[in-house]
Design a protein around this motif. Structure first.
Motif, PDB file in Angstrom:
ATOM      1  N   VAL A   4      18.990   0.310  -4.347  1.00  0.00           N
ATOM      2  CA  VAL A   4      19.761  -0.946  -3.882  1.00  0.00           C
ATOM      3  C   VAL A   4      20.494  -0.625  -2.716  1.00  0.00           C
ATOM      4  N   LYS A   5      20.210  -0.910  -1.560  1.00  0.00           N
ATOM      5  CA  LYS A   5      20.993  -0.534  -0.181  1.00  0.00           C
ATOM      6  C   LYS A   5      21.351  -1.536   0.560  1.00  0.00           C
ATOM      7  N   ASN A   6      23.033  -1.553   0.278  1.00  0.00           N
ATOM      8  CA  ASN A   6      23.744  -2.457   1.144  1.00  0.00           C
ATOM      9  C   ASN A   6      23.233  -3.820   1.072  1.00  0.00           C
ATOM     10  N   ILE A   7      23.321  -4.181  -0.146  1.00  0.00           N
ATOM     11  CA  ILE A   7      22.992  -5.814  -0.230  1.00  0.00           C
ATOM     12  C   ILE A   7      23.688  -6.861  -0.105  1.00  0.00           C
ATOM     13  N   THR A   8      23.688  -7.985   0.560  1.00  0.00           N
ATOM     14  CA  THR A   8      24.730  -8.875   0.764  1.00  0.00           C
ATOM     15  C   THR A   8      23.832 -10.074   0.736  1.00  0.00           C
ATOM     16  N   LYS A   9      24.428 -11.316  -0.170  1.00  0.00           N
ATOM     17  CA  LYS A   9      23.641 -12.288  -0.400  1.00  0.00           C
ATOM     18  C   LYS A   9      24.533 -13.498  -0.566  1.00  0.00           C
ATOM     19  N   SER A  10      24.566 -14.589   0.560  1.00  0.00           N
ATOM     20  CA  SER A  10      25.514 -15.695   0.354  1.00  0.00           C
ATOM     21  C   SER A  10      24.714 -17.037   0.098  1.00  0.00           C
ATOM     22  N   PHE A  11      25.452 -18.075  -0.545  1.00  0.00           N
ATOM     23  CA  PHE A  11      24.841 -19.382  -0.491  1.00  0.00           C
ATOM     24  C   PHE A  11      25.789 -20.200   0.121  1.00  0.00           C
ATOM     25  N   GLU A  12      25.465 -20.502   1.584  1.00  0.00           N
ATOM     26  CA  GLU A  12      26.438 -21.580   2.383  1.00  0.00           C
ATOM     27  C   GLU A  12      27.768 -20.443   2.298  1.00  0.00           C
ATOM     28  N   GLU A  15      29.779 -16.080  -1.168  1.00  0.00           N
ATOM     29  CA  GLU A  15      29.321 -14.669  -1.064  1.00  0.00           C
ATOM     30  C   GLU A  15      29.146 -14.144  -2.625  1.00  0.00           C
ATOM     31  N   ALA A  16      27.775 -14.211  -3.050  1.00  0.00           N
ATOM     32  CA  ALA A  16      27.258 -13.833  -4.348  1.00  0.00           C
ATOM     33  C   ALA A  16      27.404 -12.301  -4.617  1.00  0.00           C
ATOM     34  N   VAL A  17      26.669 -11.710  -3.572  1.00  0.00           N
ATOM     35  CA  VAL A  17      26.790 -10.259  -3.603  1.00  0.00           C
ATOM     36  C   VAL A  17      27.055  -9.675  -2.389  1.00  0.00           C
ATOM     37  N   ARG A  18      27.815  -8.627  -2.394  1.00  0.00           N
ATOM     38  CA  ARG A  18      28.587  -8.136  -1.183  1.00  0.00           C
ATOM     39  C   ARG A  18      28.553  -6.611  -1.190  1.00  0.00           C
ATOM     40  N   GLU A  19      27.610  -5.926  -0.074  1.00  0.00           N
ATOM     41  CA  GLU A  19      27.357  -4.885   0.319  1.00  0.00           C
ATOM     42  C   GLU A  19      27.303  -3.638  -0.987  1.00  0.00           C
ATOM     43  N   THR A  20      26.453  -4.239  -1.714  1.00  0.00           N
ATOM     44  CA  THR A  20      26.237  -3.419  -2.942  1.00  0.00           C
ATOM     45  C   THR A  20      25.144  -2.367  -2.874  1.00  0.00           C
ATOM     46  N   ASP A  21      25.430  -1.346  -3.417  1.00  0.00           N
ATOM     47  CA  ASP A  21      24.738   0.069  -3.225  1.00  0.00           C
ATOM     48  C   ASP A  21      24.664   0.403  -4.790  1.00  0.00           C
ATOM     49  N   LEU A  22      23.383   0.510  -5.510  1.00  0.00           N
ATOM     50  CA  LEU A  22      22.933   1.130  -6.622  1.00  0.00           C
ATOM     51  C   LEU A  22      21.791   2.095  -6.478  1.00  0.00           C
ATOM     52  N   THR A  23      21.760   3.035  -7.606  1.00  0.00           N
ATOM     53  CA  THR A  23      20.454   3.937  -7.517  1.00  0.00           C
ATOM     54  C   THR A  23      20.353   3.990  -9.183  1.00  0.00           C
ATOM     55  N   ILE A  24      19.248   3.577  -9.678  1.00  0.00           N
ATOM     56  CA  ILE A  24      18.902   3.398 -10.753  1.00  0.00           C
ATOM     57  C   ILE A  24      17.486   4.309 -10.926  1.00  0.00           C
ATOM     58  N   LEU A  44      19.897  -9.214  -9.794  1.00  0.00           N
ATOM     59  CA  LEU A  44      18.710  -9.000 -10.487  1.00  0.00           C
ATOM     60  C   LEU A  44      17.518  -9.826  -9.862  1.00  0.00           C
ATOM     61  N   ARG A  45      17.604 -11.051  -9.331  1.00  0.00           N
ATOM     62  CA  ARG A  45      16.736 -11.781  -8.739  1.00  0.00           C
ATOM     63  C   ARG A  45      16.147 -10.999  -7.480  1.00  0.00           C
ATOM     64  N   ILE A  46      17.365 -10.554  -6.583  1.00  0.00           N
ATOM     65  CA  ILE A  46      16.994  -9.700  -5.244  1.00  0.00           C
ATOM     66  C   ILE A  46      16.111  -8.517  -5.572  1.00  0.00           C
ATOM     67  N   MET A  47      16.532  -7.830  -6.807  1.00  0.00           N
ATOM     68  CA  MET A  47      15.720  -6.671  -6.905  1.00  0.00           C
ATOM     69  C   MET A  47      14.400  -7.165  -7.554  1.00  0.00           C
ATOM     70  N   ALA A  48      14.049  -8.087  -8.024  1.00  0.00           N
ATOM     71  CA  ALA A  48      12.944  -8.481  -8.511  1.00  0.00           C
ATOM     72  C   ALA A  48      11.909  -9.276  -7.349  1.00  0.00           C
ATOM     73  N   VAL A  58      15.829  -3.481  -1.154  1.00  0.00           N
ATOM     74  CA  VAL A  58      15.805  -2.993  -2.373  1.00  0.00           C
ATOM     75  C   VAL A  58      14.319  -2.071  -2.186  1.00  0.00           C
ATOM     76  N   LEU A  59      14.413  -0.875  -2.636  1.00  0.00           N
ATOM     77  CA  LEU A  59      13.346   0.077  -2.622  1.00  0.00           C
ATOM     78  C   LEU A  59      12.791   0.342  -3.786  1.00  0.00           C
ATOM     79  N   LEU A  60      11.703   0.294  -4.632  1.00  0.00           N
ATOM     80  CA  LEU A  60      11.052   0.419  -5.523  1.00  0.00           C
ATOM     81  C   LEU A  60      10.166   1.708  -5.414  1.00  0.00           C
ATOM     82  N   ASP A  61      10.532   2.903  -6.000  1.00  0.00           N
ATOM     83  CA  ASP A  61       9.713   4.036  -5.660  1.00  0.00           C
ATOM     84  C   ASP A  61       9.336   4.298  -4.209  1.00  0.00           C
TER      85      ASP A  61
END
Length: 299
Positions: A4-12, A15-24, A44-48, A58-61
């Motif tokens: 998960v690379k620098n994910i940001t998501k807003s609804f109007e 800001e629901a998700v802000r500059e999020t980085d994760l490695t799973i 989770l919906r962004i990852m899906a 978001v990168l998967l493999d």
């Protein structure tokens, strides 16, 4: 691996998700937990690949998830409120998902329906919430994907069923290369099964750490010192919480047990003991540091 690379998501203007980085890492059970409105379900919906991020990817493999059918065949998303077609039966939904997931195991699905007491020809709209959740999990398992994304997996299941599902998931982890990402408010359930924990707060990641390492790095310490003890404990320990009742001091510190022992020997307390923290206590301590404090809620 999920990146998960620098994910940001807003609804109007929210800001629901802000500059999020994760490695799973692959073949792990990753627990995604957070405060109310922290952005767990959105992430989770962004990852899906259901929601498109405003920024980041978001990168998967190594493959980008958004608008990529090949990547989407590698995972199954189990939502908190799974959608089923009106008047559909369990058999109908298996046929639907089997068209997308070419490795769908129909024989196993029929066998597991019997084990769980779910009728293949009964309309799903007559199922209870717990039965619908069971069906969602069974479809996800029988899709034979490499990744399962689960939103509140155990919500609506009775205690016996929760233990049964956890046993099945553990077996799946052993027998094939399955990676689980579970978003949940139920910290006890995550503590039982997760290898790694990601903690979200207000759209950002507070921490992402191996659960065993996380527990080893934080402890509760209770201690009593002589009346003339004059050392400031906050200058010695990395204290997240501290309260004092008479001469008894209780602290939650960000220290490993060996470091606590060494420092306490130098301070020569009358008495001290080091106690492990539950995941719930860690959650409360970490979020209190950033202002999510129960005292503010009940004041």
């Amino acid at each position: 691996m999920i990146e998960v690379k620098n994910i940001t998501k807003s609804f109007e203007n929210i800001e629901a998700v802000r500059e999020t980085d994760l490695t799973i890492c692959a073949q792990n059970i990753f627990g995604l937990l957070g405060t109310n409105g922290a952005g767990k379900s959105t992430l989770l919906r962004i990852m899906a690949g259901i929601l498109r991020p405003d920024r980041g990817e978001v990168l998967l493999d190594g493959e980008r998830v958004w608008d990529n059918p090949a990547a989407k065949k590698k995972y199954f998303y189990i939502s908190d409120d799974q959608f089923f077609f009106p008047n559909a039966t369990a058999k109908d939904m298996a046929s639907f998902y089997g068209k997308h997931y070419v490795k769908f195991d129909y024989a196993r699905f029929e066998e597991m329906l019997g084990r769980f007491g779910l009728e293949r020809e009964r309309k799903i709209q007559t199922f209870s919430k717990g039965m619908k959740k069971q069906l969602s999990i069974l479809i996800g398992l029988c899709a034979n994907v490499q990744y399962l994304f689960c939103d509140e997996t155990f919500d609506g299941l009775d205690p016996v069923m929760r233990q049964g599902i956890k046993g099945i998931l553990a077996k799946e982890m052993e027998e094939r290369e399955l990676t689980l990402v579970i978003a949940s408010h139920n910290l006890r359930e995550l503590e039982d099964i997760c290898d790694h924990i990601g903690l979200l707060h207000r759209g950002g990641v507070l921490l992402s750490k191996d659960l065993s390492d996380l527990k080893c790095s934080m402890h509760k310490v209770q201690c009593v010192f002589e009346p003339d003890f004059g050392t400031s404990l906050s200058e010695v320990f990395q204290i997240l919480q501290m309260k004092q009742t008479g001469r008894l001091v209780s602290m939650i510190v960000r220290e490993n047990e060996e470091e606590i022992r060494r420092k306490m020997e130098e301070l020569s307390p009358v008495y001290y003991e080091t106690l492990p923290l539950s995941l719930e206590e860690i959650f409360i301590s970490e979020t209190e540091v950033v202002g999510y404090d129960i005292k503010n809620l009940i004041a």
